[in-house]
Write a protein that holds these residues in place. Structure first.
Motif, PDB file in Angstrom:
ATOM      1  N   ARG A  49       0.829  -1.216   0.000  1.00  0.00           N
ATOM      2  CA  ARG A  49       0.000   0.000   0.000  1.00  0.00           C
ATOM      3  C   ARG A  49       0.858   1.258   0.000  1.00  0.00           C
ATOM      4  N   GLU A  50       2.136   1.101  -0.348  1.00  0.00           N
ATOM      5  CA  GLU A  50       3.088   2.223  -0.442  1.00  0.00           C
ATOM      6  C   GLU A  50       3.328   2.892   0.902  1.00  0.00           C
ATOM      7  N   ILE A  51       3.165   2.142   2.001  1.00  0.00           N
ATOM      8  CA  ILE A  51       3.511   2.656   3.328  1.00  0.00           C
ATOM      9  C   ILE A  51       4.870   2.079   3.691  1.00  0.00           C
ATOM     10  N   LEU A  52       5.899   2.895   3.534  1.00  0.00           N
ATOM     11  CA  LEU A  52       7.284   2.467   3.750  1.00  0.00           C
ATOM     12  C   LEU A  52       7.823   3.180   4.980  1.00  0.00           C
ATOM     13  N   LEU A  53       8.015   2.476   6.055  1.00  0.00           N
ATOM     14  CA  LEU A  53       8.419   3.070   7.325  1.00  0.00           C
ATOM     15  C   LEU A  53       9.932   3.046   7.489  1.00  0.00           C
ATOM     16  N   ASN A  54      10.481   4.137   8.057  1.00  0.00           N
ATOM     17  CA  ASN A  54      11.921   4.182   8.308  1.00  0.00           C
ATOM     18  C   ASN A  54      12.229   3.542   9.662  1.00  0.00           C
ATOM     19  N   ALA A  55      13.506   3.523  10.024  1.00  0.00           N
ATOM     20  CA  ALA A  55      13.940   2.782  11.216  1.00  0.00           C
ATOM     21  C   ALA A  55      13.273   3.296  12.490  1.00  0.00           C
TER      22      ALA A  55
END
Length: 757
Positions: A49-55
């Motif tokens: 769903r194009e939800i790309l979380l960073n660290a």
């Protein structure tokens, strides 16, 4: 042109390097989470769903039990964290959605949360609806309703003001107090769980305010109504006195999340602590650097002292900014770093470098407006949309010049922050405009009604008498009827006679001279002796009247000035219609407070000048603190100055692509420094420019020959291309109404000059 009027560093800079934020890592969950990890399935579904979380976001989302503080810098994706963690609790930890409570501050934010939660993987619509995502007031009102509270809700601010107006009329104080200010005063006490009995009541003024507070509370009780503050207070009392209810809520809502935690006030925080005291599963997201609502009871201390209430708290800082370019983020970092009372964090840029913030140093607010208008036109011609632009100002008064420039240049705009009134309809300004109208038409009965309180006569009784006498004998100056009104005191009769004489004299004056005469002869004294506003907002009143003078000095006769005001009033009503249109093609004009939480491709920050930002009230508070404590430690600032710095930071971080910052050189007839917040990043390390600016001119300035400077009263020419000024030699000169420049014949105004001792 834009390149000619703007510079890459602010006026007065020593350092010429532009602050630039470091680049952030582009690693996301795709890189950071292996398929073999137990919760990888959830993050893979988010990625689809194009939800790309960073660290840092992943660390927050994966938190399970116990208190957690997420410091979410501007533009760092806090909503994605809250929504994704909601899905994580359900999909990975198998937490029933009905056990999750997410509270925020606005209905719009709550609706956005609900919409995004409904789109999460694994959550069907029925399950998503079981998640309690709501505002503080809506959530606790639901609890009250379930417990049998049936009172109506005073949700309309306008209706609340009408109620207070009725109370004021009943007490004969309708011309003395402003309802909106009284309501704000009452709310201040209530959010701290205090009532009328807790108000100071030593002076007659304090006793009046206390009585009005009691009457307002009594009216609500008799009419079975609650305002928003009452909802929280009633809910708190209910939970404290009903242990079984509190236990049931604690057992149901096992996971509590709070959005915009920096905006929390005392009663809201106390309610949240009650809900989580049995399990401490409290997850808060906020940014202490964006705490700008202290007048509503918000405090950054709830974030700074969070570990005192929850010693086992874990924390993470979201520092990757997804909104702005590296130069805008770099400036924001440099500005907010000067604050001492904050959680240290430095934002990083994800986007490549772009246009650096641009600075302009116009002469006055009106010149500033022309500069901004020129840039807006250039942007429009280059293909930009008006709706992509926002003009941010510190107070409503500082928007007067740009508002008028937008009108005169026929640029569509949405006045987000001006409420139902424009500058010339404000309660401080309107009586003076009404008096000017009487110089043009002595039989303007609406104008007579508007100015009656300045004669210490109520509008209702005064107009009744005038209309009654007019039916018997028509007068060219209907005000003269008041001289025979029964029950008048000597000072009232004298004021009426003098006012009639002055109205005739003002007819031949310039608008500026007439307004100065009014202020000197009676108006400033009237405000001081009849209005509680003078004690609560003295500096704001002076600022408003000074801005009226600045507007008036552009016109040579009163009829032209009044015609201009009529046009502005009409256009204000027209522009307000844009508010109801979604994505209206119009420039956004708003206060910095109103802009928090929003973002725009192009932002103009106007009034970045000492006395405006930081506001003069904050500067006065700092200087008063200096005198009280004899502080001279380098870098020390007051809480008021630090909040002003946070306002500057919020304004800067609204910009995505382009940021223009304007610092007028003259404000309210005096020379003004570039805002310390804007200048500080361009001063040498260790050279405490912020501290220097806050000191008086005697302490911090020296002339060309190394001698200290003294500030004196002077007549200053209003023609910005003329250098003429004259020292005011005696008190008698302060009563001069109209003075012309000996060189260019333009109007001169009372101001200040710095001379060597």
């Amino acid at each position: 042109m834009e390149d000619e009027q703007y510079a890459s560093v602010p006026f007065g800079s020593v350092k010429k390097e532009v602050p630039v934020a470091d680049c952030a890592s582009r690693q996301t969950s795709k890189d950071l989470i292996e398929d073999s990890e137990f919760d990888a399935f959830y993050f893979r579904s988010l990625e689809k769903r194009e939800i790309l979380l960073n660290a840092e976001q992943l660390e927050a989302v994966r938190h399970t039990d116990g208190p957690f503080l997420t410091l979410a810098g501007a533009g760092t994706g806090k909503t994605s964290v809250l929504v994704s963690r909601t899905g994580y609790l359900y999909n990975v930890l198998n937490v029933p959605p009905s056990h999750i409570l997410l509270v925020t501050f606005t209905r719009k934010a709550a609706e956005e949360m609900k919409e995004r939660i409904a789109g999460l993987p694994g959550l069907h619509s029925q399950e998503a609806q079981q998640v309690q995502a709501n505002t503080f007031h809506a959530f606790f009102l639901t609890i009250l309703r379930h417990q049998g509270y049936r009172e109506g809700i005073l949700s309309s601010e306008r209706y609340r003001q009408i109620i207070v107006k009725q109370i004021l009329k009943q007490e004969g104080l309708q011309d003395t107090y402003q309802p909106e200010t009284l309501l704000a005063l009452f709310s201040h006490y209530k959010v701290h769980r205090m009532g009328p009995d807790d108000m100071p009541h030593k002076t007659e003024e304090e006793k009046k305010q206390q009585r009005l507070f009691r009457l307002y509370e009594t009216w609500k009780e008799e009419h079975r109504q609650l305002d928003f503050d009452d909802i929280l207070l009633k809910a708190y009392d209910l939970l404290k006195t009903t242990p079984a209810l509190l236990r049931s809520l604690q057992q149901r809502f096992r996971y509590v999340m709070v959005d915009e935690f920096q905006d929390t006030n005392f009663i809201q925080y106390e309610l949240i602590k009650l809900l989580v005291e049995s399990h401490h599963n409290l997850f808060v997201v906020g940014d202490d650097d964006q705490t700008i609502y202290s007048f509503n009871g918000a405090s950054n201390q709830y974030i700074l002292n969070f570990t005192k209430d929850f010693p086992k708290v874990k924390s993470v800082a979201l520092v990757i900014n997804y909104r702005s370019n590296a130069e805008i983020i770099g400036l924001g970092n440099s500005v907010i770093a000067k604050n001492l009372e904050r959680k240290a964090k430095t934002l990083k840029a994800l986007h490549a470098s772009g246009q650096s913030p641009q600075y302009v140093h116009p002469d006055t607010l009106d010149h500033e407006a022309e500069c901004i208008i020129e840039t807006i036109k250039q942007k429009k011609q280059a293909g930009k949309m008006y709706r992509d632009m926002a003009i941010l100002h510190r107070t409503a008064n500082n928007s007067r010049a740009i508002f008028e420039a937008l009108v005169l240049h026929d640029i569509p705009f949405i006045p987000h922050s001006l409420g139902v009134e424009n500058f010339y309809e404000q309660w401080i300004v309107k009586p003076m405009i009404d008096i000017l109208r009487l110089t043009k038409d002595s039989r303007d009965f609406e104008a007579i009604k508007g100015m009656l309180p300045t004669l210490y006569i109520s509008r209702e009784s005064g107009m009744d008498w005038i209309q009654q006498q007019e039916s018997i004998q028509r007068k060219q100056y209907p005000l003269i009827h008041l001289t025979r009104m029964s029950g008048l005191k000597g000072f009232q009769s004298k004021a009426i006679e003098e006012r009639l004489q002055h109205i005739k004299q003002w007819q031949s004056m310039t608008p500026l001279a007439a307004i100065k005469s009014m202020r000197m002869l009676f108006y400033d004294k009237y405000l001081e002796t009849t209005s509680e506003q003078m004690s609560l907002h003295k500096e704001m009143i002076k600022e408003t009247l000074d801005e009226l003078e600045a507007s008036a000095k552009r016109f040579s006769d009163i009829p032209d000035f009044l015609a201009f005001i009529e046009e502005i009033v009409a256009r204000h009503k027209q522009m307000k219609q844009y508010k109801s249109l979604q994505d209206a093609e119009a420039v956004n004009l708003m206060t910095i407070h109103r802009a928090k939480g929003l973002e725009f491709p192009i932002v103009f920050l106007i009034g970045a000048t000492e006395g405006i930002l930081p506001h003069s009230t904050a500067i006065d508070a700092e200087q008063l603190e200096d005198k009280r404590t004899d502080r001279h430690e380098e870098g020390k600032t007051t809480a008021a100055i630090e909040e002003e710095c946070r306002l500057a930071y919020v304004a800067i971080t609204r910009a995505k692509e382009s940021l223009y910052i304007s610092s007028p050189a003259f404000y309210r007839g005096k020379r003004a420094e570039v805002s310390r917040f804007i200048l500080a990043p361009f001063m040498p390390e260790g050279g405490d420019r912020q501290r220097e600016i806050s000191l008086s001119s005697k302490e911090r300035q020296k002339g060309r020959h190394g001698k200290p400077l003294q500030t004196i009263l002077a007549w200053v020419c209003t023609n910005t291309s003329c250098i003429a000024w004259e020292r005011i030699q005696s008190d008698k000169e302060l009563h001069i109404i109209d003075k012309k420049c000996p060189l260019c014949q333009a109007d001169m105004i009372r101001g200040q000059k710095d001379i060597e001792l």
